[in-house]
Design a protein around this motif. Sequence first.
Motif, PDB file in Angstrom:
ATOM      1  N   ALA A 157       0.842  -1.198   0.000  1.00  0.00           N
ATOM      2  CA  ALA A 157       0.000   0.000   0.000  1.00  0.00           C
ATOM      3  C   ALA A 157       0.872   1.241   0.000  1.00  0.00           C
ATOM      4  CB  ALA A 157      -0.922  -0.002   1.210  1.00  0.00           C
ATOM      5  N   TRP A 158       1.929   1.203   0.776  1.00  0.00           N
ATOM      6  CA  TRP A 158       2.812   2.374   0.850  1.00  0.00           C
ATOM      7  C   TRP A 158       3.642   2.490  -0.435  1.00  0.00           C
ATOM      8  CZ3 TRP A 158       8.347   1.907   1.608  1.00  0.00           C
ATOM      9  CH2 TRP A 158       8.985   3.152   1.692  1.00  0.00           C
ATOM     10  N   ALA A 159       4.183   1.342  -0.857  1.00  0.00           N
ATOM     11  CA  ALA A 159       5.119   1.379  -1.990  1.00  0.00           C
ATOM     12  C   ALA A 159       4.404   1.717  -3.296  1.00  0.00           C
ATOM     13  CB  ALA A 159       5.840   0.044  -2.123  1.00  0.00           C
ATOM     14  N   LEU A 160       3.131   1.335  -3.392  1.00  0.00           N
ATOM     15  CA  LEU A 160       2.425   1.594  -4.655  1.00  0.00           C
ATOM     16  C   LEU A 160       2.212   3.080  -4.911  1.00  0.00           C
ATOM     17  CD1 LEU A 160      -0.173  -1.286  -4.879  1.00  0.00           C
ATOM     18  CD2 LEU A 160       1.647  -0.763  -6.489  1.00  0.00           C
ATOM     19  N   MET A 161       2.421   3.887  -3.866  1.00  0.00           N
ATOM     20  CA  MET A 161       2.307   5.325  -4.090  1.00  0.00           C
ATOM     21  C   MET A 161       3.497   5.833  -4.893  1.00  0.00           C
ATOM     22  SD  MET A 161       0.652   6.888  -0.672  1.00  0.00           S
ATOM     23  CE  MET A 161       1.565   5.981   0.550  1.00  0.00           C
ATOM     24  N   ASP A 162       4.537   5.020  -4.972  1.00  0.00           N
ATOM     25  CA  ASP A 162       5.744   5.437  -5.696  1.00  0.00           C
ATOM     26  C   ASP A 162       5.603   5.105  -7.168  1.00  0.00           C
ATOM     27  OD1 ASP A 162       8.772   6.198  -5.337  1.00  0.00           O
ATOM     28  OD2 ASP A 162       8.653   4.499  -6.736  1.00  0.00           O
ATOM     29  N   LYS A 163       5.965   6.109  -8.005  1.00  0.00           N
ATOM     30  CA  LYS A 163       5.780   5.952  -9.447  1.00  0.00           C
ATOM     31  C   LYS A 163       6.622   4.810 -10.002  1.00  0.00           C
ATOM     32  CE  LYS A 163       6.684   8.653 -13.456  1.00  0.00           C
ATOM     33  NZ  LYS A 163       8.035   9.155 -13.566  1.00  0.00           N
ATOM     34  N   ASN A 164       7.873   4.749  -9.589  1.00  0.00           N
ATOM     35  CA  ASN A 164       8.763   3.726 -10.139  1.00  0.00           C
ATOM     36  C   ASN A 164       8.332   2.328  -9.713  1.00  0.00           C
ATOM     37  OD1 ASN A 164      10.292   5.694 -11.332  1.00  0.00           O
ATOM     38  ND2 ASN A 164      11.651   5.901  -9.563  1.00  0.00           N
ATOM     39  N   PHE A 165       7.932   2.186  -8.454  1.00  0.00           N
ATOM     40  CA  PHE A 165       7.483   0.890  -7.948  1.00  0.00           C
ATOM     41  C   PHE A 165       6.254   0.435  -8.721  1.00  0.00           C
ATOM     42  CE2 PHE A 165       5.158  -1.852  -5.012  1.00  0.00           C
ATOM     43  CZ  PHE A 165       6.169  -2.685  -4.558  1.00  0.00           C
ATOM     44  N   ARG A 166       5.323   1.403  -8.894  1.00  0.00           N
ATOM     45  CA  ARG A 166       4.097   1.098  -9.622  1.00  0.00           C
ATOM     46  C   ARG A 166       4.398   0.649 -11.042  1.00  0.00           C
ATOM     47  NH1 ARG A 166       1.498   5.898  -7.983  1.00  0.00           N
ATOM     48  NH2 ARG A 166       2.092   6.753  -9.996  1.00  0.00           N
ATOM     49  N   SER A 167       5.335   1.356 -11.683  1.00  0.00           N
ATOM     50  CA  SER A 167       5.572   1.088 -13.106  1.00  0.00           C
ATOM     51  C   SER A 167       6.088  -0.335 -13.322  1.00  0.00           C
ATOM     52  CB  SER A 167       6.557   2.103 -13.671  1.00  0.00           C
ATOM     53  OG  SER A 167       7.832   1.877 -13.131  1.00  0.00           O
ATOM     54  N   ILE A 168       6.664  -0.953 -12.293  1.00  0.00           N
ATOM     55  CA  ILE A 168       7.144  -2.330 -12.469  1.00  0.00           C
ATOM     56  C   ILE A 168       6.119  -3.332 -11.951  1.00  0.00           C
ATOM     57  CG2 ILE A 168       8.972  -3.967 -11.874  1.00  0.00           C
ATOM     58  CD1 ILE A 168       9.812  -1.595 -13.686  1.00  0.00           C
ATOM     59  N   VAL A 169       5.594  -3.049 -10.760  1.00  0.00           N
ATOM     60  CA  VAL A 169       4.748  -4.050 -10.089  1.00  0.00           C
ATOM     61  C   VAL A 169       3.399  -4.186 -10.770  1.00  0.00           C
ATOM     62  CG1 VAL A 169       3.564  -4.530  -7.922  1.00  0.00           C
ATOM     63  CG2 VAL A 169       5.937  -3.809  -7.912  1.00  0.00           C
ATOM     64  N   LEU A 170       2.920  -3.109 -11.386  1.00  0.00           N
ATOM     65  CA  LEU A 170       1.573  -3.162 -11.973  1.00  0.00           C
ATOM     66  C   LEU A 170       1.563  -3.565 -13.445  1.00  0.00           C
ATOM     67  CD1 LEU A 170      -0.361  -0.213 -10.326  1.00  0.00           C
ATOM     68  CD2 LEU A 170      -0.202  -2.604  -9.645  1.00  0.00           C
ATOM     69  N   VAL A 171       2.718  -3.886 -13.991  1.00  0.00           N
ATOM     70  CA  VAL A 171       2.728  -4.410 -15.362  1.00  0.00           C
ATOM     71  C   VAL A 171       1.894  -5.696 -15.381  1.00  0.00           C
ATOM     72  CG1 VAL A 171       4.201  -5.442 -17.135  1.00  0.00           C
ATOM     73  CG2 VAL A 171       4.970  -3.435 -15.889  1.00  0.00           C
ATOM     74  N   PRO A 172       1.008  -5.856 -16.368  1.00  0.00           N
ATOM     75  CA  PRO A 172       0.130  -7.036 -16.355  1.00  0.00           C
ATOM     76  C   PRO A 172       0.885  -8.355 -16.166  1.00  0.00           C
ATOM     77  CG  PRO A 172      -0.558  -5.548 -18.082  1.00  0.00           C
ATOM     78  CD  PRO A 172       0.666  -4.957 -17.477  1.00  0.00           C
ATOM     79  N   ASP A 173       2.083  -8.452 -16.737  1.00  0.00           N
ATOM     80  CA  ASP A 173       2.861  -9.670 -16.585  1.00  0.00           C
ATOM     81  C   ASP A 173       3.325  -9.898 -15.149  1.00  0.00           C
ATOM     82  OD1 ASP A 173       2.611 -10.076 -19.197  1.00  0.00           O
ATOM     83  OD2 ASP A 173       4.728  -9.875 -19.727  1.00  0.00           O
TER      84      ASP A 173
END
Lengths: 1003, 359
Positions: free
Chosen positions: B53-69
């Motif tokens: 929840a905390w890390a997903l606020m970060d743009k870079n973290f999101r850009s990797i973790v939320l990739v559909p793959d």
Amino acid sequence: MGTKHVEHHYDIPRLNRVFAWSSLALLVSIVGLVWWDYSRPWKRIQRDFMARDLEKTKNDMLAAVPADKQAELDALEKDLAAAKAELDSRERDPKYAADQERAKDAAARQYIVDSTAKKIKSVIDSRRFYYEQALKDEGAEAAEPLGKELHGLIQQRNAKLDELKVADEEAKAANDALAAWTKKQDETQTKINEITKKRDLLAKKAKTLEPDWINKTRNAVILDMLQPTVKPKQIVTSKIQDDWVFEKANKVDRCTSCHLAIDKEGWEQAPQPFRSHPNLALFVSSKSPHKMDDVGCTVCHQGRGWAMDFERATHTPDDEKQKEEWVEKYGWFHDHWWDEHMFPKTFSEAGCYVCHQEQLQFGNFPRRDEKGVMPENAAAAAPLLDQGIKLVYDYGCYACHKIGPMLDPAGSDLGMRDFVKRGPDLRHVGVKLDERFVNKWLQNPKHFRPATRMPRIFGLENHETPELKAREQVEINSVAYYIVSRSTPFTSKDPNDPNQPEQPQHPSGPGDAERGKSMFASVGCLACHTMNGIEPATGKEQWKATFGPDLSAVGSKTTYEWIYSWIMSPVHYAPDTRMPSLRLTPDEGRDVATFLAAQRNEAFDKEEPIGYDPKVLDKVSEEYLLTTLTVDEASKRVATMSTEDKELLVGEKIVNRYGCHGCHWIPGKENEKQIGTELTEEGSKDVERLDFGYLKEEPPHLEPTNYAWFQQKLLHPRSFDRGRDKTPEDLLKMPQFDFTEEQAKAITTFILSLRKTGTIPYTSQKHLNPREKAIEKGHRILLKHNCQGCHSIDGHGGETMASYLPPDAGPPPIDGAGKKIQSQWLFTFLKNPSKLRVISVRMPTFGFTDAEANAVIQYLDAIWNESYPFDSSQPGKLSPEDEPVAKQMFEKAKCQSCHVTSDPPVATDKDKVAPNLLLAKVRLKPNWVNEWLLNPQALQPNTKMPSFYDDTDFTPNPSLAKFFEPANENDPDAIKKQAHKQIDVFRDYLFALRPEDVPKAQQ
Amino acid sequence: MESIKHLIDRLSSPQILFFGSLVILVLFLVNLRRSTSWKVILGSFAALAAFYAWALMDKNFRSIVLVPDNVPITLLLVLVMFFTFLGFRKAAANDVRIGKGLGPAEKDETDLRVFVWPDLVYVEFICLILLTVILVAWAIGLQAPLEPPANPSKSPNPSKAPWYFLGLQEMLVYYDPWIAGVLLPGMIIMGLMALPYIDPNPKGNGYYTFKERPFAISMFMGGFLVLWVSLIILGTFLRGPNWNFFGPFEQWRIEKVEPLLNVNLSEYIWVKWMGVGLPKSILVREGFGILGVIFYFGALPPILAFTAFKKLFRQMGWIRYNVMAFLFLMMMALPIKMLLRWSFNLKYIVYIPEYFFNI
């Protein structure tokens, strides 16, 4: 084993409930899946379009029957009703009933006989095979019965065919009898159909668009797998291919699934995606040269042709505003899974060059068709790309960057090798400039000459630290010293060279600046050069020539002596210069040179050249020496070197580093290579291979696109070094050209257009035919020598013309030159211009090669579709009885008041601005003379040459009338004939004119 | 916040993550009773959720973790945690029962009999339905991108193996392809196939236990969780362009360069320690490395048989013991090489490029 049976391990009613809920979830997810698959955006768009199209079709239907035909239609419909009523009233008539019965019977009979004959025919074909088989396998004897059967069948069939003939005749007769009854009705109906043909077609179309239950069922979910009206539309073309890396396949573009009216007229104002293509005359429509079914869409626009969703097709927003709009409307995102994104609208012209590499320009020159006629819509097809190519050419981008198609277009001999050096020749620069000037110039060329195309190399943003600034001071001084000290004197050329130009000329004293100024303003210098205070008026606005340098302060740059020697013979100083000779006399040369040398920039003169810290020079020299020497050797060498040697060393390195030799001839650097990145396929380069530095994250926050990168590079060439830590040698070196944003966009369009052409088969690319090739060659010569600085062609160029009054006293427009001028004379004239008229502006001597002069003539003939080089038009022979009449006309028309009539012109020809008539026979094409005499204004709108005939009814001017028998009043064309006869005679007289024949009276 | 992110980025390195997960596994196994208490289980999931929840606020973290793959890899982490906790919680409870002489909990049920329908097939059917629902939702929710045609001259950067092979790909950092791509995966399969024959111990059949066979379970969990699952997670989220290592909050910049200072064993010995040049003869040059490898596989098993694995050797007999020891050493070869690389920048133990033979 003590096993124990228990009823159930699980609570079964609970499992039932779980089962029920999970089944429901499955149902929902399956329905969701189907719906998600069904509700694609393009279907909604197609439905939307159908509604619009239906509305439009209905509107068109209302207007489909012209108003003037409406009354006729009403009458016809009344007639039809009457005819029908009449026929109905005859229903009881036994004759009518009998005729109907007869026709029915005849048709039945015809059908029966025909089908029997056909049946027999099929049996015959089969039996024939068995008979032939038997003949081959079993011999003639055994096959006999089969043969007999076959013959029997054939006879049967012939009998039936005879019967059929009879039945056909009977049917025809019966139908004719019936038709007699319905004749009136049928004829009226045919007439009605004729009038309502268009409406009926539209009605048919409307039916397919109507959202009625049939169409709704066809497009319903799941049922739409059968025969939907809403379906993907795709263009598959074999003329262009898609590159699938391992394989090339025919191009597939599905853009028309949404852009449904792209090839239709009448949708120009519709909202996207339903708008017509903005240039249907040239693109997409079936009448255009780029038919949609042949070329598809993405070969020009790029993008993912087979994608059906807005964002997957990689539509690219044109600006920030559009991007935000799209993000909101379509959930647009930059699709990094695709390399060849669609060009944003600004750069849509970048698609042209991939097929049209043999063409340099698409619009800057006349675009006459194959018959030499100017098409009505002659607007430039790709103005931005044209501008980009022109800029690349003007600024000499190819001096540093190899641009394949520009220097060596595939399959043609139209290379631009002539253009290679854009800047002045520096081989003898020592006699022209001193180190002091070069030093000040190098710091910032635009400081001295704001309009110069020489870019700024030093003092840019990636050299802002004190160390780098100090280093640049050393570099500037070293380059200045290197350039000036390495230059050679004028006379250093090989005396055995047959092309050895004449020796430098020295002025024999000062001239008169005032005379020089008026000479400068009128002789033609302003077609290429600018000078403060002398600006040619073009009628509309002040016009500044940009082809040659601005000479406003040329006296601060070089010396009177050099200017004199230069203007007297430019090729002597720089053999491949484009500056022509204006054939100035020594007196004129001294006047002009005196005037030019007096043009000084006092403030600039007072400025001191930049100095430098000798320690930095030592350090830089040592650094360069270290590339070949050890540390000890290098420092020892530096200690023993003189300042001059060190400057030479550093100067040469810097000349190499910045590639000065790309634009200038520099002694010893004649064969150096281009220093920049090759741009031949730059438009296809992966964006990942462009070094953005930190400019994506930091301002200006560039988009990860190649066009954003190119524009940034053009506008701020060194900006990608921001935030980087590099050695001086690694710093970016592209100089600052100070392009405007518009120019950067134009050049970017050109760079984007430099793409891999592998997917376009050779036959699908544009290849010039001989005529087009001649024109293309001509364009290049026009560009190279700035012909359009003086002459206008079909309204392009010739800006200086307007400053000469009367217009005839200026350089002439060369409209129609191919029709007008004889090739041989023009060839001689181009090679060695002679005086035709008594005017101040001069056609310069360009030093054309034979090939160039021929190319110019071929070009002019090609544009106006004349035969090259010779044609068969001949003047008539002047009969002795017509001669006195012609002579009288010559005098009455007062030709000699404007035209020169002695070769060369004599003192009495002063102010005669019209060409020498004695040259007419060698110079003009006879047919053109006829056209000209009939109506000069039509050929050259501002000419002073009077019209002798009314251009509509050919009534001769009163002064010329009545040389021949009065017009025969019975013949309506008599006046015209008379005018033509007069012109013929007059022309023949001109072509026979000898100096001794010229009437002296008027001179 | 930013400083915490920087700290996490700085601490994220293969060695810390590898040994961190190893330490966590050891701590987890050492005190199984406590580490499978509700407090720890719920605390672990809550900590994970809070971190996301905390890390997903970060743009870079999101850009990797939320990739559909990559989303399913997070689910993988959750599932692995869930099943590990589940199994070991049951094992811990059983161990207590066994200690009390009650036998495992499963024993109470073994004598009960129910019908295949509905007790088995019905439940399987419901599972089937629910999994279909999940797959459909997944297919709609996390769509695969429409990619360009494969182009051998333009490979993606980073080029990643399918998620289940990312552990193998990580091995490629430390070993040549013939070892990391052929030998070690081959050994994994061979080893799994050989397992029933090496280990005929009937304990733990049909019930959860840890205390009855700590060595086998620790080895397996070490191999599976540390050498396989953690390397998949590391390879998915933390390996970026050029296979460089990136912290979870770091931007994947293609420009990032890491120094490559790796040195071969032969260079260490001959050049650095002895101060002489490399010998010409390959055998002499690589002698130490070759001897080391021979020692590792030839001498270690007998030495271990009389020391650390004394008891095992007695139980298993000569053949089983040697097969087991070989497989064990094979498995340990990876962490050992990792350790050597991280501590000494060791590139190859045996380096014979002349014959493309490097270990």
